[in-house]
Write a protein that holds these residues in place. Structure first.
Motif, PDB file in Angstrom:
ATOM      1  N   PHE A 155       1.065  -1.443   0.351  1.00 31.08           N
ATOM      2  CA  PHE A 155       0.178   0.182   0.178  1.00 31.08           C
ATOM      3  C   PHE A 155       0.675   1.126   0.184  1.00 31.08           C
ATOM      4  O   PHE A 155       2.599   1.242   0.073  1.00 31.08           O
ATOM      5  N   LYS A 158      -0.115   7.775   2.445  1.00 27.14           N
ATOM      6  CA  LYS A 158      -1.428   8.607   1.920  1.00 27.14           C
ATOM      7  C   LYS A 158      -1.214  10.187   2.127  1.00 27.14           C
ATOM      8  O   LYS A 158      -0.299  10.304   3.658  1.00 27.14           O
ATOM      9  N   PRO A 164      -1.551   4.382   6.230  1.00 30.63           N
ATOM     10  CA  PRO A 164      -2.833   3.924   6.353  1.00 30.63           C
ATOM     11  C   PRO A 164      -3.480   2.587   6.175  1.00 30.63           C
ATOM     12  O   PRO A 164      -3.740   1.403   5.321  1.00 30.63           O
ATOM     13  N   TYR A 165      -2.189   1.730   7.579  1.00 32.57           N
ATOM     14  CA  TYR A 165      -2.061   0.492   7.683  1.00 32.57           C
ATOM     15  C   TYR A 165      -3.476  -0.115   8.156  1.00 32.57           C
ATOM     16  O   TYR A 165      -3.525  -1.621   8.220  1.00 32.57           O
ATOM     17  N   GLU A 167      -6.267  -1.254   6.872  1.00 30.29           N
ATOM     18  CA  GLU A 167      -6.582  -1.179   5.163  1.00 30.29           C
ATOM     19  C   GLU A 167      -6.486  -2.778   5.419  1.00 30.29           C
ATOM     20  O   GLU A 167      -6.753  -3.634   5.164  1.00 30.29           O
ATOM     21  N   ASN A 170      -7.629  -5.127   8.000  1.00 31.90           N
ATOM     22  CA  ASN A 170      -8.661  -5.277   7.834  1.00 31.90           C
ATOM     23  C   ASN A 170      -9.422  -6.702   7.040  1.00 31.90           C
ATOM     24  O   ASN A 170      -9.440  -7.406   7.003  1.00 31.90           O
TER      25      ASN A 170
END
Length: 181
Positions: A155, A158, A164-165, A167, A170
């Motif tokens: 990823f 941002k 943004p870990y 995401e 999840n």
């Protein structure tokens, strides 16, 4: 006892980005993650600049971060790598042991690896690092290559500074649920 001697800002860019991200997640009520400080005993001080120049670690650290995401206990370590090959000596045995024990207690353990040469992040599930760790223990490669990794867990930063870990976390939880069925 291990000795620490300051070598500048090594690794602090990733740590700063993760800390800012954790603060943002806390403000939004998404997660409560804390940086775990490594206890040190100062030996030498630069009194003029009020800085520690030589110290001893009081104990081995476990992981960099620990907390909860929406009621789920998580712990993780943040690592930085310039090349496309990540040497496993950057992950210590006591960290692997702690993460394994954390998983057995129902928590989620992972590594965040920042490939600085590519400006790309990777969420490495504990199951994945354990596979590479066991391979090395059995006499295999003492590193892993970029092409060995699960591309779904790469990823990007941002806004150039947030990690943004949540995401990939999840996605990790969804994979665990699928395996449990």
């Amino acid at each position: 006892m291990a000795t620490w001697n300051s070598r500048g800002l090594r690794g602090s860019a990733l740590e700063d980005m993760v800390n800012r991200t954790n603060e943002r997640y806390r403000e939004k009520g998404l997660a409560l993650i804390q940086k775990i400080p490594t206890p040190i005993t100062p030996v030498k001080m630069d009194k003029e600049h009020r800085q520690i120049t030589l110290a001893y670690f009081e104990q081995r650290s476990t992981v960099d971060y620990i907390g909860a995401v929406q009621g789920i206990p998580v712990c993780f370590d943040a690592k930085e790598c310039v090349a496309d090959t990540f040497p496993l000596h950057n992950v210590h045995e006591h960290q692997m042991k702690f993460m394994g024990e954390y998983e057995r207690q129902g928590g989620i353990s992972f590594l965040l690896i920042y490939y600085s040469g590519r400006n790309s992040l990777y969420y490495m599930r504990f199951e994945e690092i354990l596979k590479f760790w066991k391979r090395a223990q059995e006499g295999g490669r003492k590193s892993f290559r970029l092409e060995e990794l699960d591309m779904r867990f790469f990823f990007d930063l941002k806004g150039g500074c947030y990690v943004p870990y949540l995401e990939p976390l999840n996605m990790d939880l969804e994979l665990r649920d699928d395996l449990a069925k």
